[in-house]
Scaffold this active site. Structure first.
Site, mmCIF file in Angstrom:
data_model
loop_
_atom_site.group_PDB
_atom_site.id
_atom_site.type_symbol
_atom_site.label_atom_id
_atom_site.label_comp_id
_atom_site.label_asym_id
_atom_site.label_seq_id
_atom_site.Cartn_x
_atom_site.Cartn_y
_atom_site.Cartn_z
ATOM 1 N N CYS A 1 88.077 153.203 7.797
ATOM 2 C CA CYS A 1 89.182 152.410 8.094
ATOM 3 C C CYS A 1 88.928 150.897 8.548
ATOM 4 O O CYS A 1 89.808 150.220 8.342
ATOM 5 C CB CYS A 1 89.994 153.158 9.205
ATOM 6 S SG CYS A 1 88.989 154.440 10.199
ATOM 7 N N ARG B 1 77.929 160.954 8.389
ATOM 8 C CA ARG B 1 78.217 161.337 9.654
ATOM 9 C C ARG B 1 77.006 162.120 9.951
ATOM 10 O O ARG B 1 76.609 163.249 9.362
ATOM 11 C CB ARG B 1 79.449 162.261 9.592
ATOM 12 C CG ARG B 1 80.576 161.247 9.280
ATOM 13 C CD ARG B 1 82.019 161.954 9.382
ATOM 14 N NE ARG B 1 83.082 161.139 9.050
ATOM 15 C CZ ARG B 1 84.284 161.472 9.048
ATOM 16 N NH1 ARG B 1 84.736 162.707 9.521
ATOM 17 N NH2 ARG B 1 85.152 160.636 8.511
ATOM 18 N N GLN C 1 85.254 160.312 0.779
ATOM 19 C CA GLN C 1 86.838 160.619 1.096
ATOM 20 C C GLN C 1 87.655 159.972 0.121
ATOM 21 O O GLN C 1 87.322 158.675 -0.485
ATOM 22 C CB GLN C 1 87.053 159.830 2.223
ATOM 23 C CG GLN C 1 86.323 160.882 3.560
ATOM 24 C CD GLN C 1 86.698 160.206 4.989
ATOM 25 O OE1 GLN C 1 86.573 158.771 5.192
ATOM 26 N NE2 GLN C 1 87.413 161.105 5.862
ATOM 27 N N ASP D 1 90.145 158.113 0.513
ATOM 28 C CA ASP D 1 90.661 157.738 1.691
ATOM 29 C C ASP D 1 91.845 156.563 1.377
ATOM 30 O O ASP D 1 91.594 155.775 0.889
ATOM 31 C CB ASP D 1 89.671 156.949 2.526
ATOM 32 C CG ASP D 1 89.978 157.007 3.947
ATOM 33 O OD1 ASP D 1 90.945 157.664 4.415
ATOM 34 O OD2 ASP D 1 89.150 156.654 4.667
ATOM 35 N N HIS E 1 94.704 153.917 3.784
ATOM 36 C CA HIS E 1 95.061 153.499 4.928
ATOM 37 C C HIS E 1 96.466 152.623 4.619
ATOM 38 O O HIS E 1 96.396 151.844 3.633
ATOM 39 C CB HIS E 1 94.168 152.536 5.962
ATOM 40 C CG HIS E 1 93.011 153.493 6.304
ATOM 41 N ND1 HIS E 1 91.709 153.524 5.377
ATOM 42 C CD2 HIS E 1 92.709 154.383 7.328
ATOM 43 C CE1 HIS E 1 91.194 154.554 6.067
ATOM 44 N NE2 HIS E 1 91.564 154.916 7.397
ATOM 45 N N LYS F 1 99.475 164.069 13.915
ATOM 46 C CA LYS F 1 98.888 164.487 12.685
ATOM 47 C C LYS F 1 99.418 165.361 11.894
ATOM 48 O O LYS F 1 99.832 166.439 12.525
ATOM 49 C CB LYS F 1 97.406 164.271 12.363
ATOM 50 C CG LYS F 1 96.757 165.601 13.237
ATOM 51 C CD LYS F 1 95.351 165.607 12.788
ATOM 52 C CE LYS F 1 94.673 166.873 13.649
ATOM 53 N NZ LYS F 1 93.112 167.146 13.194
ATOM 54 N N HIS G 1 96.372 157.068 8.154
ATOM 55 C CA HIS G 1 95.233 157.326 7.734
ATOM 56 C C HIS G 1 95.409 158.640 6.806
ATOM 57 O O HIS G 1 96.296 159.590 7.439
ATOM 58 C CB HIS G 1 94.077 157.747 8.543
ATOM 59 C CG HIS G 1 93.833 156.893 9.676
ATOM 60 N ND1 HIS G 1 92.439 156.450 9.692
ATOM 61 C CD2 HIS G 1 94.239 156.829 10.862
ATOM 62 C CE1 HIS G 1 92.329 155.892 10.621
ATOM 63 N NE2 HIS G 1 93.510 155.776 11.560
#
Length: 642
Positions: free
Chosen positions: A340, A369, A387, A389, A391, A471, A517
């Site tokens: 992000c 991570r 990911q 991913d 945004h 979410k 996200h």
RNA sequence: GCCGGAGUAGCUCAGGGGUAGAGCAGCUCACUCGUAAUGAGCAGGUCGGGGGUUCAAAUCCCCCCUCCGGCUCCA
């Protein structure tokens, strides 16, 4: 005196006053009475021994219904606790609920249970079942309960919690007794232990009291119980099937990926075939994002610690991040755990207009991570993963429409990969939160409406949202009914503030955008792991690393096999020629065990006629198929969803 | 991170104080075969790593690493 009760079909049944649930079941039918384990009275699940009143709506619950199984399993947990207390005098027992497919009970016996202990406990349970001890309900005051459980610290804590939640001492709790054993319990239970037809203890595990890792760790025993021996066997067979589908095993068997210890825990290397599959998934992902209003971006794997300070990750997320890297000049860098901040920097790289919103940035971003060692699980929980991913920066007024579009897009993608059953969790505002409550409410309502309109069943997880926004988590059901969490749509009211993001409105004022996200696969690795388990390794044609094995019958057919392979490649397919010095049967077997979608056998007749023997997954088999027809057929089998 | 279990050949596993075994996979040779295992031979391991006990350790003890099942956490 007589009473009238109502049955689920609306019919009435007259019984003598003082009749119990068991009486009612018997009055309806002998077989129902035999199968009955509990009864629902006016919607509440009760023991069969409950005395019915005039006007009660009654539903008999049998052992093969979900609710009945829960009763069965709960009773099995009691019997297990009874056995443990018999065999380990002084044992402390905590809680023992029914869970999906089974039950557990937590104990403290001053050491761990051994496999031999489990056998002994199971034998003792069998004796208790054979003795057919009745379960008897008793209601006592909490004072009395505290006396009964004087030497059971965990039970006392539960009783005290009941008093607290009721706001007064002296309320009542229910107990269940069966010959010498007593447990604090809401019930209901089976009429007697003899009704436990089939059970098995499965494993032991450490489990924290009250799920709190700062409290004592208890020893948990897991077991399963079913209404019949057949149902138990079917369940054990299902467990075996799940083991067969384990993506870690399939990853090794199909030569897709591995986790060499030299690399480090939770880090995979991708072999050529595995890299092919994930490459196909990534190509698909980029393609559909580009055609659905997203812009592709790329960001690096490390960034200044200051960036993560500003995003708040070093404050809230530091535990899960790899430690800081200190450079010679004292600059500190961090390996990225999320994408992000980078996407935010792209948004913030110049002034933005309302005309650009919603702005959807997409990246296949690999993050790292430092997950706690005990949680790692193949590709499903790794320390490095990619990911899919995105945004999305939008105006407050666009949240609803954007979420709707996102959900539709997510479901399209999941369906493209062959999933058909979905469930969702909607997590709402927790006690600690940032942002305006009315904005939270609007976003939460918008999430709910999006789910409703998509026709998705969902459960609301009240207060379970992150502090920065509500979410939706999407779950898929796989081929054997297991539930996997994949997609997450997360609204974020915090990051735009952290980075003071803004855009120019039509009135040329400045407004703060809202951020969403979302990851659809979740992670490419994780999603591939789920796919492998769903398909038991037999990936759909378009994702199969090898789509067709070409099997020459004898050495003299190698040339023709090569020509066939060339034709397949020219048609955009991924063939492999098996030139090994083995029999045809052996080569076929190898292709099938490697889950290749098609096998093409070529021999003298095919060389002469320009044909192949075509064998497709699922057993379809044809000889002398013209090469052009085979190509057409394979192309159809292996066509990507879009 | 915590509790428990396990690490012996690439894989699946046997052996449990006296210098390492099988099947499959691999390699070589023979066979040239029409839809789920052709045969023979060869090669392959400081028994996860380190330390200790012992005349002697894969085997017993301690520490560490990795994996598996849970707990907690989560994509």
């Amino acid at each position: 005196m007589a009473i009238n009760i109502t049955l689920p079909d609306g019919s009435a049944l007259q019984l003598e006053s003082g009749s119990t649930g068991a009486t009612a079941a018997r009055a309806i039918g002998r077989r129902l009475a035999e199968a009955a384990v509990a009864i629902r009275v006016n919607g509440e699940l009760r023991d069969l021994a409950v005395v019915l009143a005039d006007g009660d709506a009654v539903e008999v619950i049998t052992a093969d219904a979900d609710m009945g199984r829960a009763v069965l399993r709960h009773s099995a947990a009691h019997v297990m606790a009874q056995a443990v207390l018999d065999l380990f005098p002084g044992a402390q027992y905590a809680i023992g609920p029914a869970i999906e497919d089974g039950f557990y009970y937590d104990f403290h016996i001053g050491r761990a249970f051994t496999p031999e202990d489990l056998e002994a406990i199971e034998s003792r349970m069998a004796e208790i079942v054979a003795a057919d001890q009745p379960f008897e309900r008793e209601v006592v005051s909490t004072q009395r309960a505290l006396e009964i459980f004087a030497d059971q610290a965990f039970k006392r804590e539960i009783i005290e919690a009941v008093e607290e939640s009721e706001g007064a001492a002296g309320v009542e709790v229910s107990l269940y007794r069966n010959r010498g054993f007593v447990d604090l319990c809401r019930g209901p239970h089976l009429p007697s232990t003899g009704r436990l037809a089939a059970f098995k203890l499965l494993r032991t595990a450490g489990a924290y009291w009250r799920g709190d890792e700062h409290r004592p760790q208890l020893q948990r025993i897991y077991g399963t119980a079913w209404e019949s021996r057949e149902a138990l066997d079917a369940y054990l067979h299902r467990l075996e099937e799940a083991r067969r589908r384990d993506h870690r095993r399939l990853g090794a068997d199909l030569d897709l990926f591995s986790f060499p210890p030299e690399l480090g825990s939770g880090l995979a290397i991708w072999h050529p075939k595995g890299a092919t599959v994930r490459g196909l998934m990534e190509d698909y992902s980029r393609r559909v994002h580009q055609t659905h209003g997203y812009q592709l971006v790329v960001s690096p794997h490390v960034a200044r610690a200051d960036l993560w300070q500003q995003s708040g990750h070093l404050g809230f997320y530091a535990e899960t991040m790899y430690p800081l890297m200190e450079l010679d000049d004292g600059d500190r860098y961090v390996l990225k755990p999320m994408n992000c901040p980078f996407h935010i920097l792209i948004f913030a790289s110049r002034g933005r207009s309302y005309r650009e919103l919603p702005m959807r940035l997409f990246e296949l971003g690999t993050v790292y991570r430092y997950e706690r060692s005990g949680v790692l699980h193949g590709l499903l929980r790794a320390r490095g993963f990619t990911q899919d991913d995105s945004h999305i920066f939008c105006m407050e007024s666009q949240i609803g429409e954007e979420l709707q579009g996102l959900l539709d897009f997510s479901l399209m993608v999941l369906r493209d990969f062959g999933f058909e059953a979905f469930e969702a969790d909607l997590s709402t505002r927790p006690e600690k939160f940032v942002g305006r409550p009315e904005l939270w409410d609007r976003a939460t309502v918008a999430l709910g409406e999006a789910l409703d309109r998509a026709g998705l069943a969902y459960t609301v997880a009240e207060g379970e949202g992150a502090f920065y926004g509500p979410k939706i988590d999407l779950h898929v059901r796989d081929a054997i009914g297991r539930r996997w969490q994949v997609t997450t749509l997360q609204v974020d009211f915090a990051q735009p503030d952290n980075f003071s993001l803004e855009y120019a409105t039509a009135d040329n004022t400045r407004e703060r955008p809202v951020m969403i996200h979302r990851a659809l696969f979740g992670s490419v690795e994780r999603f591939l792991g789920v796919l492998l388990e769903h398909y038991a390794g037999a990936l759909p044609g378009w994702l199969a690393p090898v789509q067709a094995t070409i099997v020459p019958v004898a050495d003299r057919h190698h040339g023709y096999a090569g020509e066939v392979a060339g034709a397949l490649e020219a048609a955009g397919l991924r063939p492999e020629v098996d030139l090994a010095d083995d029999t045809v049967g052996e080569k076929i077997r190898r292709a099938l065990t490697h889950k290749h979608p098609a096998v093409l056998v070529v021999g003298d007749r095919d060389v002469a006629a320009g044909t192949v023997g075509l064998r497709l997954r699922g057993g379809e088999e044809a000889r002398g198929v013209a090469l052009a027809d085979a190509l057409e057929r394979l192309g159809r089998e292996c066509r990507p969803p879009r």
